[in-house]
Design an enzyme around this catalytic site. Sequence first.
Site, PDB file in Angstrom:
ATOM      1  N   GLY A  95       1.482   4.247  -6.217  1.00  0.00           N
ATOM      2  CA  GLY A  95       2.100   4.935  -5.601  1.00  0.00           C
ATOM      3  C   GLY A  95       1.668   6.164  -6.442  1.00  0.00           C
ATOM      4  O   GLY A  95       3.066   7.397  -5.641  1.00  0.00           O
ATOM      5  N   TYR A 142      -1.889  -0.265   5.537  1.00  0.00           N
ATOM      6  CA  TYR A 142      -1.050   1.359   5.863  1.00  0.00           C
ATOM      7  C   TYR A 142      -2.218   1.775   7.132  1.00  0.00           C
ATOM      8  O   TYR A 142      -1.080   2.340   8.151  1.00  0.00           O
ATOM      9  CB  TYR A 142      -1.882   2.130   5.218  1.00  0.00           C
ATOM     10  CG  TYR A 142      -1.769   3.397   5.119  1.00  0.00           C
ATOM     11  CD1 TYR A 142      -0.396   3.607   4.040  1.00  0.00           C
ATOM     12  CD2 TYR A 142      -2.766   4.531   5.704  1.00  0.00           C
ATOM     13  CE1 TYR A 142      -0.296   4.841   4.727  1.00  0.00           C
ATOM     14  CE2 TYR A 142      -2.052   5.741   5.896  1.00  0.00           C
ATOM     15  CZ  TYR A 142      -1.095   6.556   4.853  1.00  0.00           C
ATOM     16  OH  TYR A 142      -1.000   7.649   5.475  1.00  0.00           O
ATOM     17  N   ASP A 149      -0.020  14.272  -0.700  1.00  0.00           N
ATOM     18  CA  ASP A 149       0.179  13.018  -2.098  1.00  0.00           C
ATOM     19  C   ASP A 149       0.034  15.913  -2.421  1.00  0.00           C
ATOM     20  O   ASP A 149      -0.200  15.995  -3.310  1.00  0.00           O
ATOM     21  CB  ASP A 149      -0.534  12.652  -2.408  1.00  0.00           C
ATOM     22  CG  ASP A 149      -0.177  11.652  -1.373  1.00  0.00           C
ATOM     23  OD1 ASP A 149       0.939  11.824  -1.553  1.00  0.00           O
ATOM     24  OD2 ASP A 149      -0.724  10.701  -1.307  1.00  0.00           O
ATOM     25  N   THR A 206       6.072   9.822   7.074  1.00  0.00           N
ATOM     26  CA  THR A 206       6.092  10.031   8.197  1.00  0.00           C
ATOM     27  C   THR A 206       5.342  11.639   8.401  1.00  0.00           C
ATOM     28  O   THR A 206       5.348  12.089   9.570  1.00  0.00           O
ATOM     29  CB  THR A 206       8.071  10.990   7.899  1.00  0.00           C
ATOM     30  OG1 THR A 206       7.791  11.435   6.422  1.00  0.00           O
ATOM     31  CG2 THR A 206       8.985  10.427   8.331  1.00  0.00           C
ATOM     32  N   SER A 244     -16.262   9.728 -15.238  1.00  0.00           N
ATOM     33  CA  SER A 244     -14.264   9.882 -15.855  1.00  0.00           C
ATOM     34  C   SER A 244     -14.515   8.439 -16.404  1.00  0.00           C
ATOM     35  O   SER A 244     -14.076   7.574 -17.012  1.00  0.00           O
ATOM     36  CB  SER A 244     -14.094   9.065 -14.611  1.00  0.00           C
ATOM     37  OG  SER A 244     -12.810   8.978 -14.650  1.00  0.00           O
TER      38      SER A 244
HETATM   39  P1  ADP Z   1      -3.154   5.826  -5.801  1.00  0.00           P
HETATM   40  O1  ADP Z   1      -2.779   7.538  -5.540  1.00  0.00           O
HETATM   41  O2  ADP Z   1      -1.727   5.324  -5.658  1.00  0.00           O
HETATM   42  O3  ADP Z   1      -3.141   6.413  -7.222  1.00  0.00           O
HETATM   43  P2  ADP Z   1      -5.975   5.000  -4.357  1.00  0.00           P
HETATM   44  O4  ADP Z   1      -6.093   3.803  -4.054  1.00  0.00           O
HETATM   45  O5  ADP Z   1      -5.441   5.810  -3.109  1.00  0.00           O
HETATM   46  O6  ADP Z   1      -4.450   4.933  -5.203  1.00  0.00           O
HETATM   47  O7  ADP Z   1      -6.497   5.835  -5.625  1.00  0.00           O
HETATM   48  C1  ADP Z   1      -7.081   5.452  -6.420  1.00  0.00           C
HETATM   49  C2  ADP Z   1      -8.348   5.931  -6.934  1.00  0.00           C
HETATM   50  O8  ADP Z   1      -9.224   6.975  -6.845  1.00  0.00           O
HETATM   51  C3  ADP Z   1      -8.932   4.975  -7.937  1.00  0.00           C
HETATM   52  O9  ADP Z   1      -8.749   3.787  -7.420  1.00  0.00           O
HETATM   53  C4  ADP Z   1     -10.491   5.677  -8.311  1.00  0.00           C
HETATM   54  O10 ADP Z   1     -11.313   5.423  -7.023  1.00  0.00           O
HETATM   55  C5  ADP Z   1     -10.278   7.537  -7.788  1.00  0.00           C
HETATM   56  N1  ADP Z   1      -9.302   7.771  -8.717  1.00  0.00           N
HETATM   57  C6  ADP Z   1      -7.859   8.156  -9.408  1.00  0.00           C
HETATM   58  N2  ADP Z   1      -7.827   8.837 -10.578  1.00  0.00           N
HETATM   59  C7  ADP Z   1      -9.580   8.689 -11.235  1.00  0.00           C
HETATM   60  C8  ADP Z   1     -10.051   9.523 -12.806  1.00  0.00           C
HETATM   61  N3  ADP Z   1      -8.950   9.162 -12.850  1.00  0.00           N
HETATM   62  N4  ADP Z   1     -11.039   8.899 -12.347  1.00  0.00           N
HETATM   63  C9  ADP Z   1     -12.448   8.526 -11.701  1.00  0.00           C
HETATM   64  N5  ADP Z   1     -11.539   8.109 -10.856  1.00  0.00           N
HETATM   65  C10 ADP Z   1      -9.980   7.914 -10.096  1.00  0.00           C
HETATM   66 MG    MG Z   2      -3.417   7.962  -3.224  1.00  0.00          MG
END
Ligand code: ADP
Ligand code: MG
Length: 386
Positions: A128, A228, A176, A37, A69
């Site tokens: 998610g 999506y 989010d 939404t 990271s």
């Molecule tokens: P979700 O938001 O549902 O977890 P997304 O695909 O939207 O999944 O986002 C995940 C991506 O965000 C990861 O593949 C990475 O590229 C980035 N990401 C998330 N958390 C970290 C982290 N702690 N360190 C580095 N990159 C991160």
């Molecule tokens: Mg995400």
Amino acid sequence: MTDLRSGVRDDFAEVFGREPDGVWSAPGRVNLIGEHTDYNLGFVLPFAINRRTVAALGLREDRRVRVGSTFADELVELDLDALGPDALGGWSAYPLGVAWALGQFGADLEAVPGFDLLIDSNVPVGAGLSSSAAIESAVALALNDVWRLGFDRQTLAKVGQRAENVAVGAPTGIMDQSASLLGEADSAVFLDCRSLDAQVVPLGLEQAGLEIVIIDTGVTHAHATGGYADRRASCEAGAKALGVESLRDVSVADLDRAREVLDDVTFRRVRHVVTEDQRVLDTVRTLREHGPAAIGELLDASHVSMRDDFEISVPELDLAVETAQANGAIGARMTGGGFGGSAIALVPTDAVSRVQVAIDGAFAEHSFGQPDVFTVRASQGAQRES
Ligand code: ADP
Ligand code: MG
């Protein structure tokens, strides 16, 4: 959380050979109700969870930027002058995209120093629960502080969204980041995605003896590709065919007309969004009038709508929802963008272990991968830790 905070400080010192200026954190989120939404300018009701991403940051004397990271075995380096969507890729597009996006919202990036940044997290990635918003929001708050930009949290949410849309290339909405930046303990964030008006709505879960159980199916989804974007395009096509700016302008009473104008698939996509908006409004009203024990049917109806009309569920999510419902959950639904990720169930405290055991058993019986089943609490949003 204490470990995560002090751990990232120690790691920063080890990687960069000095102390950070500070540590910031931001939570992942669960969407209680209101799926797909947000980009239709409707309503969502997410809450920030007690899983967080921490960012240790130290300013530099020059214009270099270095970011690492625990998620990735590399240190990404570039010059602030080289910051731009085309220069960014991979995981570092999230934190560095935020630095770039701050400039898009008016920060003078020519006048600020470079920085060293180290990220750690206990938000599961791709489940998610929006690890992406957690990293964006932690970095946005950190840079807003050290660069003394003075942006409010609503603007920082837009900054995170811009980073994700343009630097990462994922066409996601504002939900989010809003949950991650505006959340409060034992509360949800009722967000109007058109006006961006946000209200904190008490959940009262603890007092009602209820828990939110997350069932991470382990089935991964990818926002940047596939379903999506396709669902988003269907919603835009539906709005256009109905002559409205967005599906926010369509009410449940308009659906009869919509059925005549739209092809079957587009109609069902539209019906999901329109009824889901109404379910969010009903959930907020029900929470206020009767408390959380009364919202179960709304959660269940949301799942059916996503499964049958929006067609974004997968067998693992359906099994998780049905098994939770059959074992004491008051309500359950898949949450997040779909095609994998997690389901949530609202469960009386004394039934949590029964639900956990039943889901493990059901997944094994269907030869699905082992799910990760755990509870989350609604928690405070992004904050400076030290
Ligand atoms: P979700 O938001 O549902 O977890 P997304 O695909 O939207 O999944 O986002 C995940 C991506 O965000 C990861 O593949 C990475 O590229 C980035 N990401 C998330 N958390 C970290 C982290 N702690 N360190 C580095 N990159 C991160
Ligand atoms: Mg995400």
